[in-house]
Design an enzyme around this catalytic site. Structure first.
Site, short mmCIF file in Angstrom:
data_model
loop_
_atom_site.label_atom_id
_atom_site.label_comp_id
_atom_site.label_asym_id
_atom_site.label_seq_id
_atom_site.Cartn_x
_atom_site.Cartn_y
_atom_site.Cartn_z
N GLY A 80 0.83 -1.20 0.00
CA GLY A 80 0.00 0.00 0.00
C GLY A 80 0.86 1.25 0.00
O GLY A 80 2.08 1.18 0.16
N ARG A 81 0.22 2.36 -0.22
CA ARG A 81 0.94 3.65 -0.24
C ARG A 81 0.30 4.60 0.74
O ARG A 81 -0.91 4.66 0.86
CB ARG A 81 0.86 4.28 -1.63
CG ARG A 81 1.54 3.49 -2.72
CD ARG A 81 1.33 4.19 -4.07
NE ARG A 81 1.54 3.27 -5.18
CZ ARG A 81 2.72 3.01 -5.72
NH1 ARG A 81 3.79 3.61 -5.24
NH2 ARG A 81 2.84 2.16 -6.71
N VAL A 110 4.58 1.08 1.36
CA VAL A 110 4.83 -0.09 2.22
C VAL A 110 4.92 -1.34 1.35
O VAL A 110 4.04 -1.59 0.52
CB VAL A 110 3.74 -0.23 3.29
CG1 VAL A 110 3.97 -1.49 4.13
CG2 VAL A 110 3.71 0.99 4.19
N LYS A 157 8.63 -0.01 5.02
CA LYS A 157 8.09 1.30 4.61
C LYS A 157 9.23 2.12 4.04
O LYS A 157 10.13 2.55 4.75
CB LYS A 157 7.46 2.01 5.80
CG LYS A 157 6.84 3.34 5.42
CD LYS A 157 5.87 3.80 6.48
CE LYS A 157 5.06 4.97 6.00
NZ LYS A 157 3.81 5.09 6.72
N ASP A 169 -0.25 10.62 15.33
CA ASP A 169 -1.06 10.46 14.12
C ASP A 169 -1.96 9.23 14.24
O ASP A 169 -2.03 8.40 13.33
CB ASP A 169 -0.14 10.36 12.89
CG ASP A 169 -0.89 10.65 11.59
OD1 ASP A 169 -2.01 11.21 11.64
OD2 ASP A 169 -0.36 10.32 10.51
N1 LIG Z 1 3.35 -3.50 9.20
C1 LIG Z 1 2.48 -3.63 8.20
N2 LIG Z 1 2.06 -4.85 7.81
C2 LIG Z 1 1.17 -4.99 6.82
N3 LIG Z 1 0.64 -3.97 6.12
C3 LIG Z 1 1.01 -2.73 6.45
C4 LIG Z 1 1.95 -2.49 7.50
N4 LIG Z 1 2.12 -1.16 7.62
C5 LIG Z 1 1.33 -0.60 6.68
N5 LIG Z 1 0.67 -1.53 5.98
C6 LIG Z 1 -0.28 -1.27 4.89
O1 LIG Z 1 0.33 -0.41 3.95
C7 LIG Z 1 -0.58 0.58 3.51
C8 LIG Z 1 0.09 1.95 3.53
O2 LIG Z 1 0.46 2.27 4.86
P1 LIG Z 1 1.05 3.66 5.24
O3 LIG Z 1 1.33 3.63 6.71
O4 LIG Z 1 2.16 4.01 4.33
O5 LIG Z 1 -0.10 4.67 4.85
P2 LIG Z 1 -1.38 5.19 5.63
O6 LIG Z 1 -1.16 5.10 7.11
O7 LIG Z 1 -2.56 4.49 5.04
O8 LIG Z 1 -1.46 6.70 5.20
P3 LIG Z 1 -0.60 7.92 5.73
O9 LIG Z 1 0.83 7.47 5.85
O10 LIG Z 1 -0.82 8.90 4.69
O11 LIG Z 1 -1.16 8.29 7.05
C9 LIG Z 1 -1.79 0.50 4.40
O12 LIG Z 1 -2.84 0.06 3.58
C10 LIG Z 1 -1.49 -0.53 5.44
O13 LIG Z 1 -2.57 -1.38 5.57
#
Ligand SMILES: Nc1ncnc2c1ncn2[C@@H]1O[C@H](COP(=O)(O)OP(=O)(O)OP(=O)(O)O)[C@@H](O)[C@H]1O
Length: 412
Positions: free
Chosen positions: A16-17, A23, A36, A130
C-alpha cells in the site's frame, strides 16, 4: 518487481501507499517483514535523515503486542526505510469503509487494544501524533476477541515526528490529519501524550457513528470545530461509554484519561455492550455543492451542508506533494480568510433521511492528510481561538513528551 533495501532486506511487492512512502511486503534474515520506504523527497532531506538515525533507539525499543514493532531502520544511498513486523490482515480504515460503523463491543475492543499500545508507548516517552484508522492494523491471524474483533495494532510510530522536523514546520506548518487533531495542536501547543488520547477517542466515536465528531467540509472549519465546538451526543450509546468519550475528547489535555486507564475503563464496559447492534445514526447532512453558512463560535450556523473533502483553504493553493492525501495551504489574504473561516454546527441525524455524497467519497476525504500552512494558524487566530508560536511542534515541557527527542544519536 523485487528490489534490495540495504544489504539485509528485499522488498517484493507493494502492500500500500501512504503520504510518507510506500509499504512493501519484504523478506529479511528472519522471515517476512513490512518495509516502509520513505518518499524520495523525504529520503533526500539531510536533516530528516539525521533525525531518522537519531531516533533509531526510540523507534526500535517499542515492543508491545498492540504496537507494530519497528525492527530496523535502513539508510542506504537514496533509500530510507523502516522495517516492521508484517501484520497479515487489514487496516481499520478498510474495515470501516466496508462496514461503515462497527458494533459497540467490537469498536470498544479495538479501541482498548490501541489504548494498551499507547500506554506502553507513553510509558517509554513516545507520543504517536497520528492516531487514526489508517494507522491501526487488524491482525486477521490473531485470535478473535470481544465482538469478533481481531487484535488491533498501532503502526507508524515516529513517522509523524520524523516528517515534522523543525525546518519543515517552523512557524509555517502543522502536519496531521485534521479530523483527529487535538485542539491544543491547532492552538500551536506542543503535543503531549494527551493528543493521542484525543485522536483515539475520535477514532472510537467514528467506529460507533460512522463519522468523526468534528470532521466534514473545509479543513479550516474542521480545525476550528476542534477548538470551539462540543461533541454532539450519539443516540443509543450507553451513558458510561458516552462519559468516557466526552472525557477523552475534552478540550483541556489534562482532563483526558491516560492511556492505561482508558484501556481498563473500556474493557470494563465490554460485558454491557455484548451483542448490541451498530448504532442507528447517520452522518450530519452536507449540502451538495452548497456554500458554507457564516457562523461564529457563539452562534454556529444550522447544520452546514458541505461536501467532505480536503480543499485548499485558499482557491488556487497547490498540494505540496504529488500525493492526493495531502492538501497544502498558503497564507490567505484577509478577504480570503473571511471566506474560509467558517464554522459549522453538526449533529447526527437518525438513519433513513437522505444523505448526499457517497460513503467512499467521505472515506477518501477523511483519509486526506493536510500539510497546513500558517494560513490555518492565522485562521485560528482570526477566530480568536489560538496563536502559533514560531518553532512550535516539538515538545519541551509536556509530560510525557515525545521521547524520540532524547534518543541516543546514532545508536543502533
Ligand atoms: N506493518 C504492516 N504490515 C502490513 N501492512 C502494512 C503495515 N504497515 C502498513 N501496511 C499497509 O500499507 C498501507 C500503507 O500504509 P502507510 O502507513 O504508508 O499509509 P497510511 O497510514 O494508510 O497513510 P498515511 O501514511 O498517509 O497516514 C496501508 O494500507 C497498510 O494497511
Amino acid at each position: 518487481m523485487a528490489r534490495k533495501i540495504g544489504s539485509r532486506y528485499t522488498a517484493n511487492q507493494i502492500l500500500g501507499r501512504g503520504s510518507a512512502g510506500t509499504v512493501w511486503l519484504g523478506e529479511g534474515p528472519e522471515g517476512p517483514v513490512a518495509v516502509k520506504l520513505l518518499r524520495e523527497d523525504l529520503a533526500s532531506d539531510e536533516e530528516l535523515v539525521g533525525r531518522f538515525v537519531q531516533e533509531r533507539t526510540a523507534l526500535l525499543k517499542l515492543d508491545h503486542p498492540h504496537v507494530v514493532s519497528v525492527r530496523d531502520l535502513v539508510v542506504d544511498g537514496n533509500d530510507l526505510a523502516l522495517v516492521m513486523d508484517l501484520v497479515r490482515g487489514t487496516d481499520l480504515r478498510t474495515r470501516l469503509d466496508r462496514e461503515r460503523r462497527l458494533a459497540p463491543e467490537a469498536a470498544v475492543a479495538i479501541t482498548a487494544d490501541v489504548a494498551d499500545g499507547l500506554a506502553a508507548a507513553h510509558a517509554s516517552g513516545v507520543v504517536h501524533r497520528d492516531v487514526k484508522p489508517e494507522n491501526i492494523l487488524l491482525d486477521m491471524q490473531g485470535p478473535l476477541g470481544p465482538g469478533g474483533a481481531h487484535p488491533a495494532l498501532l503502526t507508524d510510530f515516529g513517522v509523524a515526528k520524523l516528517i515534522d522536523t523543525p525546518r519543515r514546520t517552523r512557524a509555517t506548518k502543522i502536519i496531521g490529519t485534521p479530523d483527529y487533531l487535538a485542539p491544543e495542536i491547532v492552538e500551536g501547543l506542543p503535543p503531549t501524550a494527551a493528543v493521542d488520547i484525543y485522536a483515539l477517542a475520535t477514532v472510537l466515536y467514528e467506529l460507533l457513528a460512522g463519522f468523526t465528531p468534528f470532521g466534514g467540509g473545509h479543513p479550516g472549519a474542521v480545525l476550528r470545530r476542534h477548538v470551539t465546538e462540543t461533541v454532539v451526543p450519539l443516540p443509543g450509546i450507553t451513558e458510561e461509554l458516552w462519559q468516557l468519550l466526552v472525557q477523552c475528547l475534552a478540550k483541556a489535555p489534562a482532563s483526558r484519561l491516560r492511556a492505561s486507564e482508558l484501556a481498563t475503563r473500556l474493557r470494563e464496559q465490554l460485558p454491557a455492550l455484548a451483542g448490541l447492534p451498530p448504532l442507528d445514526v447517520d452522518e450530519p447532512e452536507a449540502e451538495p455543492g452548497g456554500e458554507p453558512q457564516e457562523a461564529t463560535a457563539a452562534a454556529p450556523a444550522p447544520r452546514e451542508r458541505v461536501r467532505r473533502g480536503a480543499v485548499p483553504l485558499v482557491p488556487g493553493a497547490k498540494p505540496d506533494s504529488n500525493r492526493d492525501t495531502h492538501t497544502s495551504m498558503r497564507v490567505p489574504a484577509p478577504d480570503e480568510l473571511a471566506g474560509g473561516a467558517r464554522g459549522t454546527a453538526r449533529a447526527p441525524r437518525t438513519a433513513g433521511a437522505p444523505r448526499p455524497g457517497s460513503a467512499r467519497n467521505r472515506a477518501a476525504a477523511r483519509r486526506r492528510r493536510i500539510t497546513l500552512g500558517a494560513a490555518a494558524v492565522v485562521l485560528v487566530a482570526a477566530a480568536g481561538i489560538g496563536t502559533w508560536a514560531a518553532g512550535a511542534g516539538d515538545d519541551p515541557g509536556g509530560t510525557p513528551t515525545d521521547g524520540t527527542e532524547s534518543s541516543a544519536p546514532g545508536s543502533p
